[in-house]
Motif scaffolding. Structure first.
Motif, PDB file in Angstrom:
ATOM      1  N   UNK A 242       0.865  -1.173   0.000  1.00 48.17           N
ATOM      2  CA  UNK A 242       0.000   0.000   0.000  1.00 48.17           C
ATOM      3  C   UNK A 242       0.905   1.227   0.000  1.00 48.17           C
ATOM      4  N   UNK A 243       0.542   2.254  -0.761  1.00 52.29           N
ATOM      5  CA  UNK A 243       1.295   3.506  -0.718  1.00 52.29           C
ATOM      6  C   UNK A 243       0.324   4.679  -0.785  1.00 52.29           C
ATOM      7  N   UNK A 244       0.464   5.616   0.142  1.00 48.76           N
ATOM      8  CA  UNK A 244      -0.336   6.841   0.138  1.00 48.76           C
ATOM      9  C   UNK A 244       0.605   8.029   0.149  1.00 48.76           C
ATOM     10  N   UNK A 245       0.116   9.165  -0.371  1.00 44.67           N
ATOM     11  CA  UNK A 245       0.986  10.297  -0.699  1.00 44.67           C
ATOM     12  C   UNK A 245       0.256  11.603  -0.447  1.00 44.67           C
ATOM     13  N   UNK A 246       0.954  12.576   0.117  1.00 46.68           N
ATOM     14  CA  UNK A 246       0.351  13.899   0.350  1.00 46.68           C
ATOM     15  C   UNK A 246       1.377  14.981   0.054  1.00 46.68           C
ATOM     16  N   UNK A 247       0.922  16.022  -0.618  1.00 49.23           N
ATOM     17  CA  UNK A 247       1.757  17.202  -0.815  1.00 49.23           C
ATOM     18  C   UNK A 247       1.759  18.039   0.443  1.00 49.23           C
ATOM     19  N   UNK A 248       2.892  18.665   0.735  1.00 53.43           N
ATOM     20  CA  UNK A 248       2.998  19.495   1.934  1.00 53.43           C
ATOM     21  C   UNK A 248       2.481  20.900   1.658  1.00 53.43           C
TER      22      UNK A 248
END
Length: 248
Positions: A242-248
């Motif tokens: 599983x991979x999740x991603x968020x921009x700062x």
């Protein structure tokens, strides 16, 4: 129903470290992402005026799960001994009428577990966990998107393209969860693109290679182009990730 207004707990998933707690999960009080208000009122003001204090409160509060004592993977086994110092990756994914898919909303945290209380949900015992950011980590927005939902990989795989509508300049962060492995040997990375066709590695590859059940938090600096995707390059074996991603 308007498109997008189809998120139910039935289709939520939660991952802690290298384990899927979705089958034990019962409820969660809040996924925090907020500023406190700073009173900026003067003596003569009739209405109280405020500004945000610009320090974001982030954390998973009041997560409750059935007291499953299966060794290593059950909620009780994972939450019974909070230590408040060991880094743990927590990711919550929101599916829309089905299991989460690429581009669905996700909340990511790398933090410490500060609670292991037993509560009663009717006649069912449940264990409660709270997670707050670990010092020196988690310095950005926790809300992002799913890059790779829970997927078993047996070949080199390019994840679906996720379009964030525009590039950003303040970096990003991501959680990777390795949930299962059979002699897995992979390189995992995130790529970004200006046009969705030509791709470049964002930052550096993950340290985890799929050989063991684990999780990893990774942070990226600088410009993140409009399009992003997860890439798994196989040398051998199989893994579930599983991979999740968020921009700062």
């Amino acid at each position: 129903m308007t498109a997008g207004k189809n998120k139910l707990t039935r289709y939520m998933r939660i991952y802690l470290g290298g384990y899927d707690l979705s089958g034990d999960a019962r409820t969660v009080d809040s996924l925090d992402a907020m500023y406190a208000d700073q009173d900026m009122s003067g003596w003569s003001d009739q209405v109280k005026k405020s500004l945000a204090d610009m320090v974001m409160t982030v954390g998973v509060r009041g997560f409750q799960a059935l007291m499953n004592d299966t060794a290593n993977s059950g909620a009780h086994s994972l939450l019974k001994s909070p230590d408040g110092v060991t880094q743990k990756q927590v990711s919550v994914l929101f599916g829309g009428g089905a299991a989460p898919a690429a581009s669905d909303p996700a909340y990511l945290l790398t933090g410490v577990d500060i609670a292991g209380n037993i509560v009663m949900d009717g006649k069912a015992p449940a264990i409660r966990g709270d997670f707050v950011p670990m010092p020196g980590y988690m310095d950005g927005q926790p809300w992002g998107k799913v890059l790779m939902p829970n997927t078993s990989l047996a070949a080199t795989t390019n994840g679906s393209t996720v379009d964030d509508a525009a590039s950003s300049a303040n970096g990003a962060h991501a959680n990777l969860h390795i949930l299962a492995t059979a002699s897995g040997n992979f390189e995992f990375k995130i790529e970004h693109s200006t046009d969705g066709n030509s791709w470049a590695t964002l930052g550096t590859v993950f340290t985890a290679n799929g050989s063991a059940i684990t999780s990893e938090y990774k942070t990226f600096t600088g410009t993140v182009n409009r399009y992003v995707r997860f890439v798994a390059t196989r040398t051998g074996g199989t893994v579930s990730v599983v991979c999740v991603f968020a921009r700062k």
